[in-house]
Structure formats: structure tokens, C-alpha cells
Design an enzyme around this catalytic site. Sequence first.
Site, mmCIF file in Angstrom:
data_model
loop_
_atom_site.group_PDB
_atom_site.id
_atom_site.type_symbol
_atom_site.label_atom_id
_atom_site.label_comp_id
_atom_site.label_asym_id
_atom_site.label_seq_id
_atom_site.Cartn_x
_atom_site.Cartn_y
_atom_site.Cartn_z
ATOM 1 N N HIS A 220 34.747 40.340 38.528
ATOM 2 C CA HIS A 220 35.317 40.130 37.364
ATOM 3 C C HIS A 220 35.778 38.785 37.495
ATOM 4 C CE1 HIS A 220 35.732 44.550 37.117
ATOM 5 N NE2 HIS A 220 35.109 44.171 36.040
ATOM 6 N N ASP A 393 45.262 38.495 32.119
ATOM 7 C CA ASP A 393 44.024 37.891 31.513
ATOM 8 C C ASP A 393 44.217 37.406 30.132
ATOM 9 O OD1 ASP A 393 44.501 40.369 30.239
ATOM 10 O OD2 ASP A 393 42.576 41.347 31.264
ATOM 11 N N GLY A 394 45.610 37.458 29.523
ATOM 12 C CA GLY A 394 45.907 36.850 28.219
ATOM 13 C C GLY A 394 45.697 37.734 27.144
ATOM 14 N N GLY A 397 48.779 40.230 23.960
ATOM 15 C CA GLY A 397 49.336 40.057 22.492
ATOM 16 C C GLY A 397 48.367 40.951 21.564
ATOM 17 N N THR A 438 44.685 48.366 30.659
ATOM 18 C CA THR A 438 45.858 49.091 31.519
ATOM 19 C C THR A 438 46.998 49.411 30.852
ATOM 20 O OG1 THR A 438 44.758 48.021 33.533
ATOM 21 C CG2 THR A 438 46.950 48.803 33.591
ATOM 22 N N GLY A 480 50.613 55.138 36.713
ATOM 23 C CA GLY A 480 50.329 53.888 36.994
ATOM 24 C C GLY A 480 50.525 53.717 38.477
ATOM 25 N N ASP A 542 57.867 39.461 33.354
ATOM 26 C CA ASP A 542 56.697 40.473 33.251
ATOM 27 C C ASP A 542 56.119 40.580 31.842
ATOM 28 O OD1 ASP A 542 54.831 42.592 34.669
ATOM 29 O OD2 ASP A 542 56.152 43.690 33.224
ATOM 30 N N PRO A 543 54.912 40.445 31.634
ATOM 31 C CA PRO A 543 54.588 40.578 30.150
ATOM 32 C C PRO A 543 54.606 41.962 29.653
ATOM 33 C CG PRO A 543 52.965 39.280 31.315
ATOM 34 C CD PRO A 543 53.852 39.813 32.374
ATOM 35 N N GLY A 544 54.414 42.907 30.207
ATOM 36 C CA GLY A 544 54.569 44.114 29.864
ATOM 37 C C GLY A 544 55.833 44.760 29.659
#
Length: 560
Positions: A220, A393-394, A397, A438, A480, A542-544
Site C-alpha cells: 500500500h 490516510d485522511g 472524516g 480500522t 485493537g 490523535d484523530p480517532g
Amino acid sequence: MRKIINTADEFVDEVLDGILLAHGSQLRAATRDGRALIRADAPAEGRVGIVTGGGSGHLPFFLGYVGTGLCSAVAVGNVFSSPSAAQIHAASVAVSSGAGLLYLYGNYGGDVYNFDMAADLCRSTGIDVRTVLGTDDIESAPAESEDTRRGVAGLVLVYKAAGAAAERLYSLDDVERIARRAVAVTRTMGVGISPTVLPTAGEETFSLDDGEMEIGVGIHGERGTHRGPLETADQITDRFLTRIETELDLTEGARVAVLVNGLGATPLEELYVVYRRVHRVLADRGVTVAYKLVGEYVTSLEMAGASLSIMRLDDELEELLKEPAASPFFKQGAVAELDVPADSDGVDVETANVVEAGRTGRRSALRDVLLDALPRMAAHTDELRDLDAALGDGDLGITVAAGSDAVVNALSELPDDADARSILTSAGLAFSAANPSTFAALIGSGLMGAAETFEPGDDLTTDRVAPLLRAVVERIAERGGADVGDKTLLDVLDAVAREAESGASREQIGAAARSTVESTTRLQSKRGRAAWQQERSIGQPDPGSVAVLRFVDEIVGTRG
């Protein structure tokens, strides 16, 4: 971007449509969306079903190995994205014959979480499911952490061995045993010399200067272990062999299987130059190449590069590798053509996993709260996309927005007195399937874990809120593999659960979530894609965790 496609959004579905039109005598769709494909003669009495799956963009991986003497079914995700648990479950049910199922796929987070959810669904109806992960990418983690390595081209050899065992009607125990042994004795190394371009983004997944190569690059575009001037074919191959022999016995008397694989844009001639070197070096050491494959077996769209996989053979593995097999993309030996009547178009994956609602006889506050709050999550799409683009990886959202919308649609179909178990199960399935990733799989799994703590007919009462949140935390931690303090969504969820357990007010719960995001921003990410950024993750939220904070803000009314 030069690609022969119609639209990026329709790319995967049009690929699958074309494959089914071209190879309908060998494959059929188990679902109307075409994302679960099975061998045309499945299920077969007494035959273990081998179910695989993963993101598109790697043909002939994964779906190319569904057929006689290979896998039984595949669930197909978007480009470089996991299939949903619902798609995996539908593929599983379609090939289940009572002999059990083996889940056999590459070790990628989103795939693992969604396959685990599908396994839960299967086991709830009495289907025995075992899981074996491909972990052959030797450069993706050190030997002491080999269970975290990625699965790449070496998994093709594992498919071949396990598939032959299933074709012989071996028991589930034996098919699993063979797959595990095959994984244990297979190693792969790869080199990339040009990146791939995602149809949806139109941008290269990584960059290389002219005349550069990257050793250990993932399929990837994941970062490799060495970047430098492009070397000769022999020098690259020697690098591969030197590294692989640190973990496999390649000394005199050994017998091996060799797979030289092109990543999508490398001429076949160049692959044979690599094979020439492998064969001669091993022959000089007294190692016999007893089974060989040269060609494109696992690709990455138009990435240029190659990989070398070696499996150390014993008598049983060698015999199984040499058994006949056939799929639209792989043929070996004489295999009778399938003569199977045309089937229906398959089930609707959205309705196949609809939860039969239990009822309480009184209006559900949980359903009302979710239906009120979740439509507002779309307002956070841009913020979450930008945060995720910095560390991942964006796609966070759109994952949150699409997942929230899917949950609203699912809950709207439930009666207003649906029980807590039905609401949480429906929400988990809907969120995980809307834009599989994920994050989606972890949230979905957490909700389904919480659902299991309720009996049919139970309502969510005030005293059950804290145990519900704790169940979400525990399931996500289990699936996780993260701990509190690793700078993941688990930190915020745990803080919220602790506040609820202490009897805190809604305002205090919201403040705890916000404080946790702020304090963990100073940490280095230790899990997930953000961890690949290493020190660069320090100072980045952290985005999550931010996504969970926004959920909390909207649900408890503390948004500001």
C-alpha cells in the site's frame, strides 16, 4: 493521472462486474453488491470453507485465489480498504457446509477487526471459525514481533497448501494446522521503484526520486527499511536472500518453494532475471527449488517493483503445493470444469445482517439520543479528515460521517421500543459496514461487545450506562491490542467510562474527554497508522480520539 476507468467511485464495482461476466462459470456473487464472491460449486458437503478478503487494487490478490484447490470465498473492499464485517459474514454463510471455516488473510488492522466481527456473527449461529493470518513480510517488523508483520505475496503459497488440504476434505483442525505451518516457514522481501496511484485520490502513495529504490516497501506504499540508489537485479536479489536466510534454513539439502512476484508495472522479463539469480544461488548451496511461480500474483495497481517469497518445504507441504488447482487467475494441473447451474444474484448484504429487534414495551431513550445526536456528526467531517491526513490516510472524516448516517438509517428501521441489545448490535453492524476501516471496525466491535452484556428485552437504564461504556472499552482493547496511554481512541473512551463509573455529570464527562485529548496530544502514538509517523506524531492530536470526543460532545450536549 492516466487510468483507463470511468469514475473512481464506480471503479471497484465495475471491476467485479467485469470479472463475474467473464468468469461466471467459476465464480458467483453471494451478495447483490458483488462484494462477496464464492467458487461456483460452494458449499460442498464435508469441505472446509476457506474465506479470504482484503482491499481491491492487488489483483490477482485476493479474489484471484477463489477456486478449486484454493479458497472458497472472498470479501472485497474498496481500493486498499478492508471489506466490511457484513460482507465477510455473507461470504462465510454462503460457503459454510457444516465442516467449519478457516479465515485466511493478510495481517492488516482493518481486515483483522472486520474478520473478527464476522467470526463473532458466525459463531453466534454455531459455525466453527478458525483464523490464520499471513505474516510473511519480513521487513515490516523484527523477528521478535513477527506476529505483527504484514501478509504479502507469500500468502499465495499458503492459499495453495491450505486449499489443497480442504479439497482433500481434511478436517478443520488439519486445514488450520497446515495453514499455520505454511505461514511459519514462509518469508517475503520486496522492492519498490515507483509508487502507485489511487483512483480516488489521483496522487502517488509515496515518492521516489529518479534512480532510487526502496527495500521493504509495503503493497500500500508503507515505508520500507532502506532507500537508496537503484541497484542491479543481482544485487537486489542477493539482499533478499541474505535477509531471508536469517530466518529460514537455506543450507544444503533444503527444499523450497520460490515465488518471484511483480508488483504491477514490472516487465515479466525482469522477474525472470531475478528468478535466475535466486535459482543459481540456491543451487550453489545445494538447495532444491521444488516448486516455483514467476509472474504477477500480488500487485499494487501500477507500482513498479518485485518481491521474493520463499517457503521452506517438508514432504506434506510440497505434496500439497503440487496438487491441481484452478481459478480464473491461477491454473495448475488438470482440473475438471465446473458444471454448476446459474444461481440467483445473491442476498442483499444490507438486509442479510438486519437484526431482528427485541422490544421492551416502552420508548427507548438510547435510540432517541442516538437519532438526535448522530446527524450532527457530519459537521465534523473536514476537521477529522484534516487531522487524519496528518497522521493516517485522511479517510476518518468520511468514515465518521458515513457511519453515523448508516446508524441513523438502521435505527430508524427499528421500533421505538427496541431493546438495548438490538440497538447496539444494529449500530455496530451499520457503523462498521458504511465505510470499512480500522476505526469503523473498532467502534462497531465495541458496540457489539456492549450489546452482548444485555439480555433480549433489556432496556438501557441509568445504572447500566457505565457498564455499557466499560464493555465498549474492553472489547476495543481486546480487538485493537492497545492499552490506555498508547494515544488512541481507547484513552478517551476509558476516561469517559471512568467518569461515568464515578457518577460524574454530563458536563464532567465531556470535560474529561476534552482534557484527555489535550493531554495525549503531547505523547507519541504507539498503535495504528499514526505510530508509523513515530516522533512526528508528537504534538498532533490523535484523530480517532478527536472523533470520540466529538461523539461525546454531541451525545452529552457539551459541544462548544
